[in-house]
Design a protein around this motif. Structure first.
Motif, PDB file in Angstrom:
ATOM      1  N   PRO A 110       0.748  -1.279  -0.015  1.00 35.21           N
ATOM      2  CA  PRO A 110       0.170   0.112  -0.095  1.00 35.21           C
ATOM      3  C   PRO A 110       0.872   1.314  -0.175  1.00 35.21           C
ATOM      4  O   PRO A 110       1.124   1.844   1.113  1.00 35.21           O
ATOM      5  CB  PRO A 110      -0.795  -0.139   1.318  1.00 35.21           C
ATOM      6  CG  PRO A 110       0.044  -0.804   2.393  1.00 35.21           C
ATOM      7  CD  PRO A 110       0.653  -2.072   1.292  1.00 35.21           C
ATOM      8  N   LEU A 111       1.523   1.633  -0.981  1.00 33.28           N
ATOM      9  CA  LEU A 111       2.439   2.810  -1.311  1.00 33.28           C
ATOM     10  C   LEU A 111       1.600   4.089  -1.570  1.00 33.28           C
ATOM     11  O   LEU A 111       2.146   4.965  -1.165  1.00 33.28           O
ATOM     12  CB  LEU A 111       3.071   2.592  -2.385  1.00 33.28           C
ATOM     13  CG  LEU A 111       4.077   1.032  -2.347  1.00 33.28           C
ATOM     14  CD1 LEU A 111       4.818   0.825  -3.762  1.00 33.28           C
ATOM     15  CD2 LEU A 111       4.953   1.124  -1.223  1.00 33.28           C
ATOM     16  N   ILE A 112       0.427   4.237  -1.796  1.00 37.80           N
ATOM     17  CA  ILE A 112      -0.355   5.237  -2.270  1.00 37.80           C
ATOM     18  C   ILE A 112      -1.073   5.778  -1.283  1.00 37.80           C
ATOM     19  O   ILE A 112      -2.074   4.763  -0.767  1.00 37.80           O
ATOM     20  CB  ILE A 112      -0.973   5.400  -3.664  1.00 37.80           C
ATOM     21  CG1 ILE A 112       0.127   4.783  -4.833  1.00 37.80           C
ATOM     22  CG2 ILE A 112      -1.446   6.444  -4.147  1.00 37.80           C
ATOM     23  CD1 ILE A 112      -0.731   4.467  -6.400  1.00 37.80           C
ATOM     24  N   SER A 113      -1.076   6.764  -0.834  1.00 39.01           N
ATOM     25  CA  SER A 113      -2.161   7.290   0.080  1.00 39.01           C
ATOM     26  C   SER A 113      -3.288   7.526  -0.286  1.00 39.01           C
ATOM     27  O   SER A 113      -3.517   7.843  -1.475  1.00 39.01           O
ATOM     28  CB  SER A 113      -1.476   8.695   0.635  1.00 39.01           C
ATOM     29  OG  SER A 113      -1.599   9.925  -0.123  1.00 39.01           O
ATOM     30  N   ALA A 114      -4.509   7.630   0.429  1.00 41.13           N
ATOM     31  CA  ALA A 114      -5.865   7.757  -0.022  1.00 41.13           C
ATOM     32  C   ALA A 114      -6.153   9.035  -0.643  1.00 41.13           C
ATOM     33  O   ALA A 114      -6.765   9.324  -1.857  1.00 41.13           O
ATOM     34  CB  ALA A 114      -6.879   7.649   1.188  1.00 41.13           C
ATOM     35  N   GLU A 115      -5.376  10.369   0.135  1.00 39.27           N
ATOM     36  CA  GLU A 115      -5.591  11.512  -0.767  1.00 39.27           C
ATOM     37  C   GLU A 115      -4.917  11.563  -2.186  1.00 39.27           C
ATOM     38  O   GLU A 115      -5.448  12.146  -3.245  1.00 39.27           O
ATOM     39  CB  GLU A 115      -5.089  12.606   0.166  1.00 39.27           C
ATOM     40  CG  GLU A 115      -3.767  12.294   0.562  1.00 39.27           C
ATOM     41  CD  GLU A 115      -3.609  11.773   1.962  1.00 39.27           C
ATOM     42  OE1 GLU A 115      -2.427  11.484   2.525  1.00 39.27           O
ATOM     43  OE2 GLU A 115      -4.702  11.089   2.271  1.00 39.27           O
ATOM     44  N   ASP A 116      -3.684  11.030  -2.185  1.00 36.63           N
ATOM     45  CA  ASP A 116      -2.959  11.087  -3.591  1.00 36.63           C
ATOM     46  C   ASP A 116      -3.808  10.400  -4.817  1.00 36.63           C
ATOM     47  O   ASP A 116      -3.603  10.813  -5.794  1.00 36.63           O
ATOM     48  CB  ASP A 116      -1.735  10.756  -3.540  1.00 36.63           C
ATOM     49  CG  ASP A 116      -0.802  11.438  -2.617  1.00 36.63           C
ATOM     50  OD1 ASP A 116      -1.017  12.533  -2.531  1.00 36.63           O
ATOM     51  OD2 ASP A 116       0.431  10.943  -1.983  1.00 36.63           O
ATOM     52  N   ALA A 117      -4.415   9.085  -4.308  1.00 39.43           N
ATOM     53  CA  ALA A 117      -5.202   8.601  -5.206  1.00 39.43           C
ATOM     54  C   ALA A 117      -6.194   9.146  -5.444  1.00 39.43           C
ATOM     55  O   ALA A 117      -6.612   9.274  -6.972  1.00 39.43           O
ATOM     56  CB  ALA A 117      -5.343   7.167  -4.770  1.00 39.43           C
ATOM     57  N   ILE A 118      -6.915   9.789  -4.737  1.00 41.75           N
ATOM     58  CA  ILE A 118      -8.464  10.452  -5.032  1.00 41.75           C
ATOM     59  C   ILE A 118      -7.864  11.564  -5.986  1.00 41.75           C
ATOM     60  O   ILE A 118      -8.601  12.052  -6.893  1.00 41.75           O
ATOM     61  CB  ILE A 118      -8.916  11.055  -3.707  1.00 41.75           C
ATOM     62  CG1 ILE A 118      -9.758   9.826  -2.959  1.00 41.75           C
ATOM     63  CG2 ILE A 118      -9.899  12.151  -4.071  1.00 41.75           C
ATOM     64  CD1 ILE A 118     -10.157  10.151  -1.590  1.00 41.75           C
ATOM     65  N   LEU A 119      -6.819  12.498  -5.635  1.00 41.87           N
ATOM     66  CA  LEU A 119      -6.298  13.499  -6.376  1.00 41.87           C
ATOM     67  C   LEU A 119      -6.002  12.926  -7.951  1.00 41.87           C
ATOM     68  O   LEU A 119      -6.430  13.845  -9.069  1.00 41.87           O
ATOM     69  CB  LEU A 119      -5.270  14.348  -5.731  1.00 41.87           C
ATOM     70  CG  LEU A 119      -4.651  15.524  -6.568  1.00 41.87           C
ATOM     71  CD1 LEU A 119      -5.590  16.491  -7.004  1.00 41.87           C
ATOM     72  CD2 LEU A 119      -3.503  16.039  -5.951  1.00 41.87           C
ATOM     73  N   ALA A 120      -5.173  11.985  -8.164  1.00 40.31           N
ATOM     74  CA  ALA A 120      -4.784  11.418  -9.066  1.00 40.31           C
ATOM     75  C   ALA A 120      -6.210  10.973 -10.123  1.00 40.31           C
ATOM     76  O   ALA A 120      -6.100  11.149 -11.411  1.00 40.31           O
ATOM     77  CB  ALA A 120      -3.888  10.240  -9.211  1.00 40.31           C
ATOM     78  N   LEU A 121      -6.914  10.277  -9.375  1.00 40.14           N
ATOM     79  CA  LEU A 121      -8.143   9.850 -10.224  1.00 40.14           C
ATOM     80  C   LEU A 121      -9.099  10.775 -10.697  1.00 40.14           C
ATOM     81  O   LEU A 121      -9.581  10.753 -11.706  1.00 40.14           O
ATOM     82  CB  LEU A 121      -8.812   8.587  -9.364  1.00 40.14           C
ATOM     83  CG  LEU A 121      -7.992   7.192  -9.294  1.00 40.14           C
ATOM     84  CD1 LEU A 121      -8.852   6.342  -8.041  1.00 40.14           C
ATOM     85  CD2 LEU A 121      -7.971   6.658 -10.624  1.00 40.14           C
ATOM     86  N   VAL A 122      -9.270  11.913  -9.875  1.00 36.36           N
ATOM     87  CA  VAL A 122     -10.185  12.980 -10.209  1.00 36.36           C
ATOM     88  C   VAL A 122      -9.479  13.776 -11.316  1.00 36.36           C
ATOM     89  O   VAL A 122     -10.241  13.876 -12.291  1.00 36.36           O
ATOM     90  CB  VAL A 122     -10.282  13.782  -8.969  1.00 36.36           C
ATOM     91  CG1 VAL A 122     -10.909  15.455  -9.330  1.00 36.36           C
ATOM     92  CG2 VAL A 122     -11.286  13.555  -7.714  1.00 36.36           C
ATOM     93  N   VAL A 123      -8.159  14.102 -11.359  1.00 31.26           N
ATOM     94  CA  VAL A 123      -7.600  14.709 -12.430  1.00 31.26           C
ATOM     95  C   VAL A 123      -7.602  13.890 -13.729  1.00 31.26           C
ATOM     96  O   VAL A 123      -7.936  14.537 -14.788  1.00 31.26           O
ATOM     97  CB  VAL A 123      -6.226  14.883 -12.038  1.00 31.26           C
ATOM     98  CG1 VAL A 123      -5.314  15.538 -13.282  1.00 31.26           C
ATOM     99  CG2 VAL A 123      -6.089  16.119 -10.918  1.00 31.26           C
ATOM    100  N   PHE A 124      -7.280  12.556 -13.688  1.00 31.49           N
ATOM    101  CA  PHE A 124      -7.308  11.579 -14.857  1.00 31.49           C
ATOM    102  C   PHE A 124      -8.548  11.364 -15.186  1.00 31.49           C
ATOM    103  O   PHE A 124      -8.745  11.372 -16.449  1.00 31.49           O
ATOM    104  CB  PHE A 124      -6.523  10.489 -14.674  1.00 31.49           C
ATOM    105  CG  PHE A 124      -6.059   9.878 -15.814  1.00 31.49           C
ATOM    106  CD1 PHE A 124      -4.894  10.346 -16.471  1.00 31.49           C
ATOM    107  CD2 PHE A 124      -6.589   8.772 -16.576  1.00 31.49           C
ATOM    108  CE1 PHE A 124      -4.309   9.694 -17.771  1.00 31.49           C
ATOM    109  CE2 PHE A 124      -6.168   8.085 -17.704  1.00 31.49           C
ATOM    110  CZ  PHE A 124      -5.142   8.620 -18.372  1.00 31.49           C
ATOM    111  N   SER A 125      -9.663  11.396 -14.395  1.00 27.68           N
ATOM    112  CA  SER A 125     -10.914  11.256 -14.857  1.00 27.68           C
ATOM    113  C   SER A 125     -11.526  12.242 -15.673  1.00 27.68           C
ATOM    114  O   SER A 125     -12.128  12.112 -16.801  1.00 27.68           O
ATOM    115  CB  SER A 125     -11.835  11.089 -13.645  1.00 27.68           C
ATOM    116  OG  SER A 125     -11.641   9.775 -13.293  1.00 27.68           O
ATOM    117  N   MET A 126     -11.200  13.553 -15.406  1.00 24.72           N
ATOM    118  CA  MET A 126     -11.609  14.877 -16.103  1.00 24.72           C
ATOM    119  C   MET A 126     -10.888  14.734 -17.328  1.00 24.72           C
ATOM    120  O   MET A 126     -11.414  15.158 -18.191  1.00 24.72           O
ATOM    121  CB  MET A 126     -11.080  16.157 -15.054  1.00 24.72           C
ATOM    122  CG  MET A 126     -11.959  16.162 -13.778  1.00 24.72           C
ATOM    123  SD  MET A 126     -11.222  17.476 -12.760  1.00 24.72           S
ATOM    124  CE  MET A 126     -11.752  19.085 -13.862  1.00 24.72           C
TER     125      MET A 126
END
Length: 303
Positions: A110-126
Motif C-alpha cells: 500500500p504505497l499510495i495514500s488515499a488523498e493522492d489516489a483521489i487527486l490522481a483519479l479525479v484529475v485523470f477522470s476529468m
C-alpha cells in the motif's frame, strides 16, 4: 507465481516501441511491409503499399472513440469505489482484491495514500471525459486505419493504469488501512494537478485547431486531407498533443511518486509519444515543402 503482470506489460510495451521505432527511423526502407503496416498508421502509413493479408488485422482509426467509452466509466467506477471506501468506511469487494492480487502480485504494497489516489483519479477522470468529448464532438477522423494491436494495447493501457493506481492504494491491499487527510496534499502536488488540467485543456485547443483545418467557415467538414497547422503550440513544435500527454503523465508520476507500478506507465507514454512526435515532424517535412523550418519536434526552441 507472484508476478506484477501490469508492470511487465508496460515494460514490454516500452521496449517494443523503442526497438521497432528505432528500426523504423533508421531502416524503414528495408523492413517488411507487414511490420511497417503494423507499426505505422494514420498519416504515417499513407504511402505504405496495400496488402490484403495485413489489412485483415486493421480497424478504422476513428475507433479511438472506443478507448474513452471504456476508460472514462472505468475511472469513474474506481473513483466511486475509493470514495465509498474512505468516506463511508465501506468494504472493498473481495473479488476486487483478488483481481488486483492476480494482476499486480500478492506481495503488492500500500504505497499510495488515499488523498493522492483521489487527486490522481479525479484529475485523470476529468482528462478522459474531456478526451471522450474530443473524439465524439471535435476531432474529424479520416477513413484511415490502424493495426488491431494498437487498438488492443490502448484498451490495456487505460484499464492497466486504473488498476495499478488503486492496486497500490492504502485500503486496497489486504490487511492495510487508510484514511483521507486532504490537508496532506502538498502545494507541489496541487501545482502538478493544475499542470495536468492545463495540459488537457491545451490538448483540447490543439484538436480544435486540427479539426478547423478540415472545416469551412460554417463548421461543415469539407476535406479529410492533412494540412499544415500553424496556430497555438503548432507555432513552435510539431507535436503539441504529444507534449501535453507527456506532461499529464509526468505530473501524475509526481503526485503518485511513492507508487511502484504507475511510473512504468509514464515510461511507456513518454517512449510512445516521443516517437509519435518525431514521426509526425518527419512526415510534415517530407510532405510539405513550405513546412516551417524553425519548428521543433517536441520542445520549443530546443528539439
Amino acid at each position: 507465481m507472484d508476478t506484477n503482470i501490469i508492470r511487465n506489460i508496460f515494460i514490454f510495451n516500452s521496449a517494443i516501441i523503442l526497438f521497432i521505432g528505432l528500426l523504423i527511423n533508421l531502416f524503414e526502407s528495408h523492413l517488411p511491409i507487414l511490420i511497417k503496416r503494423m507499426y505505422l498508421y494514420g498519416k504515417f502509413g499513407i504511402k505504405t503499399p496495400h496488402q490484403k493479408a495485413s489489412t485483415k488485422f486493421e480497424v478504422p482509426k476513428r475507433w479511438f472513440k472506443h478507448f474513452y467509452i471504456v476508460c472514462a466509466p472505468v475511472l469513474a467506477i474506481a473513483l466511486c469505489l475509493i470514495l465509498y471506501k474512505y468516506l463511508y468506511n465501506g468494504d472493498v469487494p473481495e473479488i476486487v482484491l483478488t483481481l488486483l492480487d492476480m494482476l499486480l502480485g500478492e506481495s503488492r504494497k500500500p504505497l499510495i495514500s488515499a488523498e493522492d489516489a483521489i487527486l490522481a483519479l479525479v484529475v485523470f477522470s476529468m482528462h478522459c471525459w474531456k478526451r471522450a468529448y474530443e473524439t465524439f464532438y471535435v476531432s474529424v477522423f479520416s477513413d484511415q486505419k490502424m493495426n488491431i494491436l494498437h487498438y488492443v494495447v490502448a484498451h490495456i493501457h487505460y484499464i492497466g493504469l486504473t488498476l495499478c493506481i488503486i492496486g497500490e492504494t492504502e485500503g486496497f491491499v489486504k490487511d492495510s488501512h487508510g484514511d483521507v487527510f486532504l490537508h496532506k496534499i502538498t502545494p507541489i502536488k496541487l501545482v502538478c494537478a493544475l499542470i495536468c488540467l492545463w495540459s488537457s485543456y491545451m490538448q483540447l485547443k490543439t484538436n480544435f485547431i486540427l479539426a478547423k483545418l478540415r472545416k469551412n467557415t460554417h463548421g461543415d467538414i469539407v476535406s479529410l486531407e492533412h494540412k499544415i497547422p500553424s496556430d497555438g503550440l503548432f507555432k513552435y513544435i510539431a507535436g503539441p498533443l504529444q507534449l501535453c500527454e507527456i506532461l499529464i503523465y509526468s505530473m501524475l508520476s509526481v503526485i503518485l511518486w511513492q507508487a511502484s507500478t504507475y511510473h512504468y506507465v509514464t515510461l511507456w507514454v513518454i517512449a510512445n509519444q516521443v516517437e509519435c512526435a518525431f514521426l509526425s515532424h518527419q512526415w510534415y517535412r517530407k510532405t510539405f515543402k513550405n513546412y516551417p523550418k524553425e519548428r521543433k519536434i517536441l520542445l520549443p526552441y530546443i528539439w
